[in-house]
Write a protein that holds these residues in place. Structure first.
Motif, PDB file in Angstrom:
ATOM      1  N   ARG A 192      -7.757   4.429  25.418  1.00 27.99           N
ATOM      2  CA  ARG A 192      -7.848   5.860  25.131  1.00 27.99           C
ATOM      3  C   ARG A 192      -6.639   6.215  24.285  1.00 27.99           C
ATOM      4  NH1 ARG A 192      -8.723   4.734  29.994  1.00 27.99           N
ATOM      5  NH2 ARG A 192      -6.587   5.215  30.617  1.00 27.99           N
ATOM      6  N   GLY A 193      -6.855   6.929  23.204  1.00 31.17           N
ATOM      7  CA  GLY A 193      -5.742   7.295  22.326  1.00 31.17           C
ATOM      8  C   GLY A 193      -6.252   7.477  20.917  1.00 31.17           C
ATOM      9  N   ARG A 194      -5.377   8.004  20.068  1.00 28.38           N
ATOM     10  CA  ARG A 194      -5.782   8.254  18.686  1.00 28.38           C
ATOM     11  C   ARG A 194      -4.927   7.397  17.770  1.00 28.38           C
ATOM     12  NH1 ARG A 194      -8.117  11.021  14.915  1.00 28.38           N
ATOM     13  NH2 ARG A 194      -7.059  12.382  13.441  1.00 28.38           N
ATOM     14  N   ARG A 195      -5.590   6.613  16.917  1.00 30.27           N
ATOM     15  CA  ARG A 195      -4.853   5.672  16.062  1.00 30.27           C
ATOM     16  C   ARG A 195      -4.706   6.213  14.644  1.00 30.27           C
ATOM     17  NH1 ARG A 195      -6.298   1.321  12.690  1.00 30.27           N
ATOM     18  NH2 ARG A 195      -8.476   1.865  13.057  1.00 30.27           N
ATOM     19  N   TYR A 196      -3.535   5.969  14.065  1.00 29.50           N
ATOM     20  CA  TYR A 196      -3.270   6.342  12.667  1.00 29.50           C
ATOM     21  C   TYR A 196      -2.849   5.088  11.929  1.00 29.50           C
ATOM     22  CZ  TYR A 196      -2.707  10.868  14.959  1.00 29.50           C
ATOM     23  OH  TYR A 196      -2.886  11.985  15.719  1.00 29.50           O
ATOM     24  N   ASP A 197      -3.385   4.875  10.746  1.00 29.57           N
ATOM     25  CA  ASP A 197      -2.977   3.726   9.939  1.00 29.57           C
ATOM     26  C   ASP A 197      -1.773   4.126   9.086  1.00 29.57           C
ATOM     27  OD1 ASP A 197      -2.599   1.582   8.330  1.00 29.57           O
ATOM     28  OD2 ASP A 197      -4.456   1.807   7.186  1.00 29.57           O
ATOM     29  N   CYS A 198      -0.595   3.933   9.629  1.00 28.70           N
ATOM     30  CA  CYS A 198       0.628   4.335   8.920  1.00 28.70           C
ATOM     31  C   CYS A 198       1.032   3.344   7.832  1.00 28.70           C
ATOM     32  CB  CYS A 198       1.773   4.541   9.909  1.00 28.70           C
ATOM     33  SG  CYS A 198       1.498   5.985  10.926  1.00 28.70           S
ATOM     34  N   GLY A 199       0.223   2.315   7.620  1.00 27.39           N
ATOM     35  CA  GLY A 199       0.471   1.396   6.504  1.00 27.39           C
ATOM     36  C   GLY A 199      -0.157   1.913   5.222  1.00 27.39           C
ATOM     37  N   SER A 200      -0.850   3.059   5.311  1.00 30.11           N
ATOM     38  CA  SER A 200      -1.438   3.664   4.110  1.00 30.11           C
ATOM     39  C   SER A 200      -0.863   5.066   3.949  1.00 30.11           C
ATOM     40  CB  SER A 200      -2.967   3.751   4.251  1.00 30.11           C
ATOM     41  OG  SER A 200      -3.312   4.803   5.128  1.00 30.11           O
ATOM     42  N   ILE A 201      -0.822   5.528   2.714  1.00 32.30           N
ATOM     43  CA  ILE A 201      -0.225   6.846   2.455  1.00 32.30           C
ATOM     44  C   ILE A 201      -0.997   7.943   3.200  1.00 32.30           C
ATOM     45  CG2 ILE A 201       0.251   8.563   0.636  1.00 32.30           C
ATOM     46  CD1 ILE A 201       2.092   6.177   0.427  1.00 32.30           C
ATOM     47  N   VAL A 214       2.215  -8.269  21.253  1.00 31.28           N
ATOM     48  CA  VAL A 214       2.455  -8.129  19.817  1.00 31.28           C
ATOM     49  C   VAL A 214       2.094  -6.690  19.449  1.00 31.28           C
ATOM     50  CG1 VAL A 214       1.782  -8.859  17.487  1.00 31.28           C
ATOM     51  CG2 VAL A 214       1.898 -10.547  19.325  1.00 31.28           C
ATOM     52  N   ILE A 215       3.002  -6.015  18.754  1.00 25.65           N
ATOM     53  CA  ILE A 215       2.735  -4.636  18.317  1.00 25.65           C
ATOM     54  C   ILE A 215       2.893  -4.568  16.811  1.00 25.65           C
ATOM     55  CG2 ILE A 215       3.504  -2.224  18.420  1.00 25.65           C
ATOM     56  CD1 ILE A 215       4.403  -2.615  21.210  1.00 25.65           C
ATOM     57  N   LEU A 216       1.867  -4.123  16.109  1.00 22.20           N
ATOM     58  CA  LEU A 216       1.980  -3.876  14.672  1.00 22.20           C
ATOM     59  C   LEU A 216       2.333  -2.400  14.504  1.00 22.20           C
ATOM     60  CD1 LEU A 216      -1.062  -5.821  13.173  1.00 22.20           C
ATOM     61  CD2 LEU A 216       1.114  -6.661  14.047  1.00 22.20           C
ATOM     62  N   PRO A 217       3.547  -2.117  14.043  1.00 19.69           N
ATOM     63  CA  PRO A 217       3.991  -0.721  13.990  1.00 19.69           C
ATOM     64  C   PRO A 217       3.139   0.162  13.078  1.00 19.69           C
ATOM     65  CG  PRO A 217       5.834  -2.233  13.664  1.00 19.69           C
ATOM     66  CD  PRO A 217       4.598  -3.057  13.622  1.00 19.69           C
ATOM     67  N   ASP A 218       2.498  -0.436  12.075  1.00 17.96           N
ATOM     68  CA  ASP A 218       1.604   0.331  11.189  1.00 17.96           C
ATOM     69  C   ASP A 218       0.528   1.078  11.955  1.00 17.96           C
ATOM     70  OD1 ASP A 218       2.796  -0.817   9.068  1.00 17.96           O
ATOM     71  OD2 ASP A 218       1.012  -1.840   8.298  1.00 17.96           O
ATOM     72  N   ASP A 219       0.018   0.426  12.987  1.00 20.14           N
ATOM     73  CA  ASP A 219      -1.018   1.053  13.805  1.00 20.14           C
ATOM     74  C   ASP A 219      -0.318   1.903  14.859  1.00 20.14           C
ATOM     75  OD1 ASP A 219      -3.514   0.440  12.800  1.00 20.14           O
ATOM     76  OD2 ASP A 219      -3.681  -1.448  13.903  1.00 20.14           O
ATOM     77  N   LEU A 220      -0.206   3.157  14.555  1.00 15.00           N
ATOM     78  CA  LEU A 220       0.461   4.074  15.483  1.00 15.00           C
ATOM     79  C   LEU A 220      -0.625   4.644  16.403  1.00 15.00           C
ATOM     80  CD1 LEU A 220       3.075   5.841  15.972  1.00 15.00           C
ATOM     81  CD2 LEU A 220       1.942   7.507  14.518  1.00 15.00           C
ATOM     82  N   ILE A 221      -0.380   4.595  17.703  1.00 19.06           N
ATOM     83  CA  ILE A 221      -1.423   5.074  18.620  1.00 19.06           C
ATOM     84  C   ILE A 221      -0.865   6.191  19.495  1.00 19.06           C
ATOM     85  CG2 ILE A 221      -3.081   4.436  20.422  1.00 19.06           C
ATOM     86  CD1 ILE A 221      -3.168   1.629  19.195  1.00 19.06           C
ATOM     87  N   TYR A 222      -1.431   7.370  19.322  1.00 17.85           N
ATOM     88  CA  TYR A 222      -1.001   8.524  20.120  1.00 17.85           C
ATOM     89  C   TYR A 222      -1.750   8.535  21.450  1.00 17.85           C
ATOM     90  CZ  TYR A 222      -0.349  13.199  21.847  1.00 17.85           C
ATOM     91  OH  TYR A 222      -0.044  14.251  22.658  1.00 17.85           O
ATOM     92  N   ARG A 225       0.818  -1.227   0.000  1.00 21.43           N
ATOM     93  CA  ARG A 225       0.000   0.000   0.000  1.00 21.43           C
ATOM     94  C   ARG A 225       0.846   1.270   0.000  1.00 21.43           C
ATOM     95  NH1 ARG A 225      -3.320  -0.414   5.060  1.00 21.43           N
ATOM     96  NH2 ARG A 225      -1.610  -1.774   5.680  1.00 21.43           N
ATOM     97  N   THR A 226       2.120   1.119   0.285  1.00 19.54           N
ATOM     98  CA  THR A 226       2.972   2.315   0.341  1.00 19.54           C
ATOM     99  C   THR A 226       4.003   2.341  -0.791  1.00 19.54           C
ATOM    100  OG1 THR A 226       4.100   1.091   2.076  1.00 19.54           O
ATOM    101  CG2 THR A 226       2.751   2.942   2.780  1.00 19.54           C
TER     102      THR A 226
END
Ligand code: UTP
Length: 290
Positions: free
Chosen positions: A250-259, A128-136, A16-17
Protein backbone atom coordinates in the motif's frame (compact mmCIF):
# COMPACT_ATOMS: atom_id res chain seq x y z
CA UNK A 1 17.40 -13.98 10.46
CA UNK A 2 16.45 -10.28 10.71
CA UNK A 3 17.20 -7.83 7.90
CA UNK A 4 19.97 -5.58 9.23
CA UNK A 5 21.49 -4.31 5.98
CA UNK A 6 20.21 -2.31 3.03
CA UNK A 7 21.96 -1.81 -0.30
CA UNK A 8 21.41 1.42 -2.22
CA UNK A 9 22.58 1.06 -5.83
CA UNK A 10 23.35 4.69 -6.71
CA UNK A 11 26.01 4.38 -9.39
CA UNK A 12 23.71 4.91 -12.40
CA UNK A 13 24.34 7.69 -14.91
CA UNK A 14 21.02 9.52 -14.57
CA UNK A 15 20.66 10.31 -18.27
CA UNK A 16 16.92 10.96 -17.92
CA UNK A 17 17.51 13.90 -15.63
CA UNK A 18 20.19 15.68 -17.65
CA UNK A 19 21.36 18.42 -17.60
CA UNK A 20 20.50 18.65 -13.86
CA UNK A 21 22.61 15.53 -13.26
CA UNK A 22 25.60 16.45 -15.40
CA UNK A 23 27.55 17.07 -12.19
CA UNK A 24 25.05 16.54 -9.37
CA UNK A 25 24.20 12.93 -8.48
CA UNK A 26 20.51 12.37 -9.26
CA UNK A 27 20.00 10.97 -5.78
CA UNK A 28 20.94 14.41 -4.44
CA UNK A 29 18.16 16.21 -6.32
CA UNK A 30 15.86 17.61 -3.69
CA UNK A 31 12.44 16.52 -2.75
CA UNK A 32 11.06 19.55 -0.91
CA UNK A 33 13.55 19.82 1.97
CA UNK A 34 15.94 16.89 1.62
CA UNK A 35 17.68 14.91 -1.10
CA UNK A 36 15.97 11.87 -2.59
CA UNK A 37 18.59 9.55 -1.09
CA UNK A 38 17.67 10.70 2.41
CA UNK A 39 14.05 9.65 1.88
CA UNK A 40 15.33 6.20 0.84
CA UNK A 41 17.56 5.96 3.91
CA UNK A 42 14.67 6.99 6.19
CA UNK A 43 12.61 4.13 4.73
CA UNK A 44 15.39 1.64 5.53
CA UNK A 45 15.63 2.99 9.09
CA UNK A 46 11.84 2.65 9.46
CA UNK A 47 12.25 -1.10 8.88
CA UNK A 48 14.85 -1.40 11.65
CA UNK A 49 17.85 -1.49 9.32
CA UNK A 50 21.01 0.07 10.75
CA UNK A 51 23.69 -0.79 8.20
CA UNK A 52 23.49 1.19 4.97
CA UNK A 53 25.60 0.12 1.99
CA UNK A 54 25.88 2.59 -0.87
CA UNK A 55 27.09 1.29 -4.23
CA UNK A 56 28.34 4.49 -5.81
CA UNK A 57 30.50 5.75 -8.66
CA UNK A 58 33.81 7.61 -8.21
CA UNK A 59 32.07 10.78 -9.39
CA UNK A 60 29.37 10.63 -6.72
CA UNK A 61 31.33 11.61 -3.61
CA UNK A 62 28.60 14.04 -2.69
CA UNK A 63 26.38 11.18 -1.44
CA UNK A 64 29.08 10.17 1.04
CA UNK A 65 29.52 13.80 2.07
CA UNK A 66 25.81 14.07 2.83
CA UNK A 67 25.96 11.20 5.32
CA UNK A 68 29.17 12.35 6.99
CA UNK A 69 29.53 14.92 9.75
CA UNK A 70 30.02 18.50 8.48
CA UNK A 71 32.17 19.85 11.31
CA UNK A 72 32.34 23.42 10.05
CA UNK A 73 28.56 23.68 9.70
CA UNK A 74 28.02 22.07 13.10
CA UNK A 75 30.48 24.48 14.76
CA UNK A 76 28.78 27.50 13.17
CA UNK A 77 25.29 26.34 14.14
CA UNK A 78 26.46 25.74 17.69
CA UNK A 79 28.06 29.19 17.94
CA UNK A 80 24.90 30.82 16.61
CA UNK A 81 22.75 28.92 19.12
CA UNK A 82 20.75 27.16 16.38
CA UNK A 83 20.22 24.04 18.44
CA UNK A 84 17.33 22.63 16.43
CA UNK A 85 19.19 22.87 13.13
CA UNK A 86 22.28 21.42 14.78
CA UNK A 87 20.31 18.37 15.91
CA UNK A 88 18.81 18.08 12.44
CA UNK A 89 22.16 17.91 10.64
CA UNK A 90 23.83 15.76 13.31
CA UNK A 91 21.05 13.24 12.90
CA UNK A 92 21.95 12.46 9.26
CA UNK A 93 22.15 9.55 9.69
CA UNK A 94 20.94 8.94 13.27
CA UNK A 95 23.49 7.65 15.77
CA UNK A 96 23.79 3.88 15.78
CA UNK A 97 23.66 3.80 11.97
CA UNK A 98 26.64 2.56 10.00
CA UNK A 99 27.27 3.78 6.42
CA UNK A 100 29.53 1.83 4.08
CA UNK A 101 30.53 2.59 0.54
CA UNK A 102 31.62 0.46 -2.37
CA UNK A 103 32.53 1.76 -5.81
CA UNK A 104 31.04 0.29 -8.97
CA UNK A 105 33.79 1.15 -11.43
CA UNK A 106 31.69 0.70 -14.58
CA UNK A 107 27.92 1.03 -14.94
CA UNK A 108 27.36 -2.63 -15.81
CA UNK A 109 23.76 -2.69 -14.63
CA UNK A 110 21.67 -3.02 -11.49
CA UNK A 111 22.52 -6.71 -11.03
CA UNK A 112 26.21 -5.89 -11.13
CA UNK A 113 25.72 -2.98 -8.68
CA UNK A 114 24.06 -5.34 -6.17
CA UNK A 115 26.87 -7.86 -6.67
CA UNK A 116 29.43 -5.16 -5.82
CA UNK A 117 27.97 -5.08 -2.26
CA UNK A 118 28.66 -8.80 -1.70
CA UNK A 119 31.86 -8.41 0.38
CA UNK A 120 29.96 -6.21 2.86
CA UNK A 121 26.93 -8.47 3.28
CA UNK A 122 28.56 -11.32 5.27
CA UNK A 123 26.19 -13.86 3.71
CA UNK A 124 23.20 -12.24 5.43
CA UNK A 125 19.76 -11.57 3.94
CA UNK A 126 19.48 -7.92 2.88
CA UNK A 127 17.19 -5.29 1.41
CA UNK A 128 17.76 -3.36 -1.82
CA UNK A 129 16.24 0.11 -2.22
CA UNK A 130 16.32 2.05 -5.49
CA UNK A 131 16.01 5.67 -4.38
CA UNK A 132 14.48 6.69 -7.74
CA UNK A 133 11.35 4.81 -6.79
CA UNK A 134 10.02 6.98 -4.02
CA UNK A 135 7.09 5.40 -2.21
CA UNK A 136 4.79 7.50 -0.05
CA UNK A 137 2.87 5.87 2.77
CA UNK A 138 0.77 7.24 5.54
CA UNK A 139 1.13 4.29 7.88
CA UNK A 140 3.71 1.59 7.26
CA UNK A 141 6.48 2.17 4.74
CA UNK A 142 6.84 -0.15 1.77
CA UNK A 143 9.93 -1.77 3.31
CA UNK A 144 8.14 -2.34 6.62
CA UNK A 145 5.37 -4.12 4.72
CA UNK A 146 7.97 -6.22 2.91
CA UNK A 147 9.74 -7.15 6.14
CA UNK A 148 6.36 -8.40 7.45
CA UNK A 149 6.15 -10.78 4.45
CA UNK A 150 9.80 -11.80 4.87
CA UNK A 151 9.27 -12.64 8.54
CA UNK A 152 6.24 -14.75 7.67
CA UNK A 153 7.84 -16.64 4.78
CA UNK A 154 11.54 -16.46 5.54
CA UNK A 155 12.21 -16.05 1.82
CA UNK A 156 13.04 -13.39 -0.76
CA UNK A 157 10.36 -10.75 -1.36
CA UNK A 158 9.90 -8.23 -4.17
CA UNK A 159 7.61 -5.20 -4.19
CA UNK A 160 5.09 -5.23 -7.03
CA UNK A 161 2.55 -2.83 -8.43
CA UNK A 162 -0.04 -2.98 -11.21
CA UNK A 163 0.91 -0.70 -14.10
CA UNK A 164 -0.89 0.29 -17.30
CA UNK A 165 -0.40 -2.32 -20.06
CA UNK A 166 1.30 0.21 -22.35
CA UNK A 167 3.95 0.70 -19.64
CA UNK A 168 4.94 -2.94 -19.07
CA UNK A 169 7.94 -2.65 -21.39
CA UNK A 170 9.67 -0.45 -18.78
CA UNK A 171 9.58 -3.05 -15.99
CA UNK A 172 10.26 -6.61 -14.91
CA UNK A 173 6.82 -8.22 -15.22
CA UNK A 174 5.73 -11.26 -13.26
CA UNK A 175 3.35 -14.16 -13.38
CA UNK A 176 1.99 -15.27 -9.99
CA UNK A 177 0.90 -18.31 -8.02
CA UNK A 178 -1.92 -17.19 -5.76
CA UNK A 179 -1.28 -18.03 -2.11
CA UNK A 180 -4.15 -19.27 0.06
CA UNK A 181 -3.05 -16.93 2.85
CA UNK A 182 -3.25 -13.85 0.60
CA UNK A 183 0.51 -13.69 0.03
CA UNK A 184 1.25 -14.48 -3.59
CA UNK A 185 4.35 -16.19 -4.92
CA UNK A 186 6.27 -15.47 -8.10
CA UNK A 187 5.87 -18.04 -10.86
CA UNK A 188 8.01 -16.36 -13.50
CA UNK A 189 9.57 -13.01 -14.32
CA UNK A 190 10.42 -11.39 -17.64
CA UNK A 191 12.36 -8.16 -18.18
CA UNK A 192 10.69 -5.38 -20.20
CA UNK A 193 8.23 -7.48 -22.27
CA UNK A 194 6.26 -6.05 -25.19
CA UNK A 195 2.69 -5.17 -24.05
CA UNK A 196 1.14 -8.00 -26.11
CA UNK A 197 3.65 -10.58 -24.76
CA UNK A 198 3.51 -9.63 -21.05
CA UNK A 199 2.14 -12.40 -18.77
CA UNK A 200 0.42 -9.75 -16.59
CA UNK A 201 0.62 -6.07 -15.73
CA UNK A 202 2.20 -6.71 -12.34
CA UNK A 203 5.54 -4.88 -12.30
CA UNK A 204 8.49 -5.21 -9.95
CA UNK A 205 9.40 -1.82 -8.48
CA UNK A 206 12.55 -0.68 -6.67
CA UNK A 207 12.38 -2.61 -3.39
CA UNK A 208 13.70 -6.12 -2.79
CA UNK A 209 14.58 -8.39 0.10
CA UNK A 210 16.98 -11.19 -0.84
CA UNK A 211 18.30 -14.27 0.84
CA UNK A 212 22.09 -14.66 0.34
CA UNK A 213 21.42 -17.22 -2.42
CA UNK A 214 20.99 -14.40 -4.93
CA UNK A 215 24.73 -13.61 -4.83
CA UNK A 216 26.22 -16.74 -6.45
CA UNK A 217 23.47 -16.43 -9.08
CA UNK A 218 24.42 -12.82 -9.82
CA UNK A 219 28.03 -13.94 -10.04
CA UNK A 220 27.18 -16.29 -12.92
CA UNK A 221 24.52 -14.15 -14.63
CA UNK A 222 25.78 -13.31 -18.12
CA UNK A 223 25.31 -9.83 -19.52
CA UNK A 224 21.77 -9.57 -20.83
CA UNK A 225 19.66 -6.73 -22.24
CA UNK A 226 21.68 -3.54 -22.86
CA UNK A 227 24.89 -5.54 -22.24
CA UNK A 228 24.17 -5.16 -18.51
CA UNK A 229 23.97 -7.74 -15.73
CA UNK A 230 20.25 -7.77 -15.08
CA UNK A 231 18.91 -8.30 -11.57
CA UNK A 232 15.78 -9.77 -13.20
CA UNK A 233 17.83 -12.61 -14.76
CA UNK A 234 19.26 -13.53 -11.34
CA UNK A 235 15.74 -13.45 -9.78
CA UNK A 236 14.55 -15.82 -12.54
CA UNK A 237 17.44 -18.16 -11.64
CA UNK A 238 16.62 -17.84 -7.91
CA UNK A 239 13.10 -19.06 -8.68
CA UNK A 240 14.65 -22.35 -9.79
CA UNK A 241 16.12 -22.79 -6.28
CA UNK A 242 13.66 -21.27 -3.82
CA UNK A 243 10.35 -19.43 -3.49
CA UNK A 244 10.14 -15.70 -4.05
CA UNK A 245 7.16 -13.85 -2.57
CA UNK A 246 5.39 -10.67 -3.62
CA UNK A 247 4.50 -7.65 -1.58
CA UNK A 248 1.62 -5.79 -3.20
CA UNK A 249 2.34 -2.79 -1.01
CA UNK A 250 0.00 0.00 0.00
CA UNK A 251 1.47 3.36 -0.94
CA UNK A 252 1.95 5.78 -3.79
CA UNK A 253 5.02 5.48 -6.00
CA UNK A 254 6.77 8.31 -7.85
CA UNK A 255 9.44 7.75 -10.49
CA UNK A 256 11.97 10.33 -9.33
CA UNK A 257 14.42 9.17 -12.00
CA UNK A 258 12.35 11.14 -14.53
CA UNK A 259 11.74 14.87 -14.64
CA UNK A 260 7.95 14.51 -14.65
CA UNK A 261 7.96 12.04 -11.75
CA UNK A 262 10.25 14.29 -9.74
CA UNK A 263 7.98 17.28 -10.35
CA UNK A 264 4.86 15.36 -9.29
CA UNK A 265 6.59 14.11 -6.15
CA UNK A 266 7.79 17.59 -5.26
CA UNK A 267 4.31 19.08 -5.61
CA UNK A 268 2.58 16.33 -3.62
CA UNK A 269 5.21 16.16 -0.87
CA UNK A 270 5.15 19.95 -0.60
CA UNK A 271 1.36 19.90 -0.21
CA UNK A 272 1.73 17.38 2.65
CA UNK A 273 4.65 19.19 4.28
CA UNK A 274 4.00 20.31 7.84
CA UNK A 275 5.73 23.70 7.60
CA UNK A 276 5.00 24.83 4.03
CA UNK A 277 2.01 22.69 2.94
CA UNK A 278 -0.84 25.09 3.74
CA UNK A 279 0.86 28.12 2.19
CA UNK A 280 1.89 26.15 -0.88
CA UNK A 281 -1.69 24.97 -1.37
CA UNK A 282 -3.05 28.51 -1.29
CA UNK A 283 -0.28 29.59 -3.69
CA UNK A 284 -1.29 26.81 -6.13
CA UNK A 285 -4.99 27.71 -5.77
CA UNK A 286 -4.20 31.33 -6.69
CA UNK A 287 -1.97 30.30 -9.54
CA UNK A 288 -4.65 28.08 -11.09
CA UNK A 289 -7.34 30.75 -10.72
CA UNK A 290 -5.23 33.28 -12.71
P1 UTP B 1 18.24 3.28 -13.91
O1 UTP B 1 17.66 2.27 -14.79
O2 UTP B 1 17.35 4.36 -13.40
O3 UTP B 1 19.49 3.89 -14.65
O4 UTP B 1 18.89 2.50 -12.69
P2 UTP B 1 20.32 5.19 -14.37
O5 UTP B 1 21.57 5.06 -15.13
O6 UTP B 1 20.49 5.43 -12.89
O7 UTP B 1 19.42 6.40 -14.88
P3 UTP B 1 18.96 6.80 -16.38
O8 UTP B 1 17.95 5.76 -16.80
O9 UTP B 1 20.19 6.87 -17.23
O10 UTP B 1 18.34 8.16 -16.18
C1 UTP B 1 18.11 1.97 -11.62
C2 UTP B 1 18.91 2.00 -10.36
O11 UTP B 1 20.09 1.21 -10.49
C3 UTP B 1 21.25 1.96 -10.23
C4 UTP B 1 20.85 3.40 -10.47
O12 UTP B 1 21.69 4.28 -9.74
C5 UTP B 1 19.41 3.40 -9.99
O13 UTP B 1 19.33 3.52 -8.57
N1 UTP B 1 22.33 1.48 -11.14
C6 UTP B 1 22.03 1.24 -12.45
C7 UTP B 1 23.59 1.29 -10.65
O14 UTP B 1 23.88 1.51 -9.45
N2 UTP B 1 24.55 0.83 -11.51
C8 UTP B 1 24.31 0.57 -12.82
O15 UTP B 1 25.23 0.14 -13.53
C9 UTP B 1 23.01 0.79 -13.30
Amino acid sequence: MEINKAVFPVAGLGTRTLPATKVLAKEMLTLVDRPIIQHAVEEALSAGIRELIFVTAETKRIIRDHFQANERLERELEQRGKQELLELVKNIPPSGTVCRYVIQHEPLGLGHAVLCARPLLDDEPFAVILPDDLIYHDERTCLQQMVDVYREKNASVVAVENVAREQVSRYGIIETHNGVDGINRMKSIVEKPAPDKAPSTLAVVGRYIFTPRIMPLLETTPRGAGNEIQLTDAIAALLGQEDVYLCEFRGRRYDCGSILGLMKANVEYALRHEAVGAEFRSYLDDLIKD
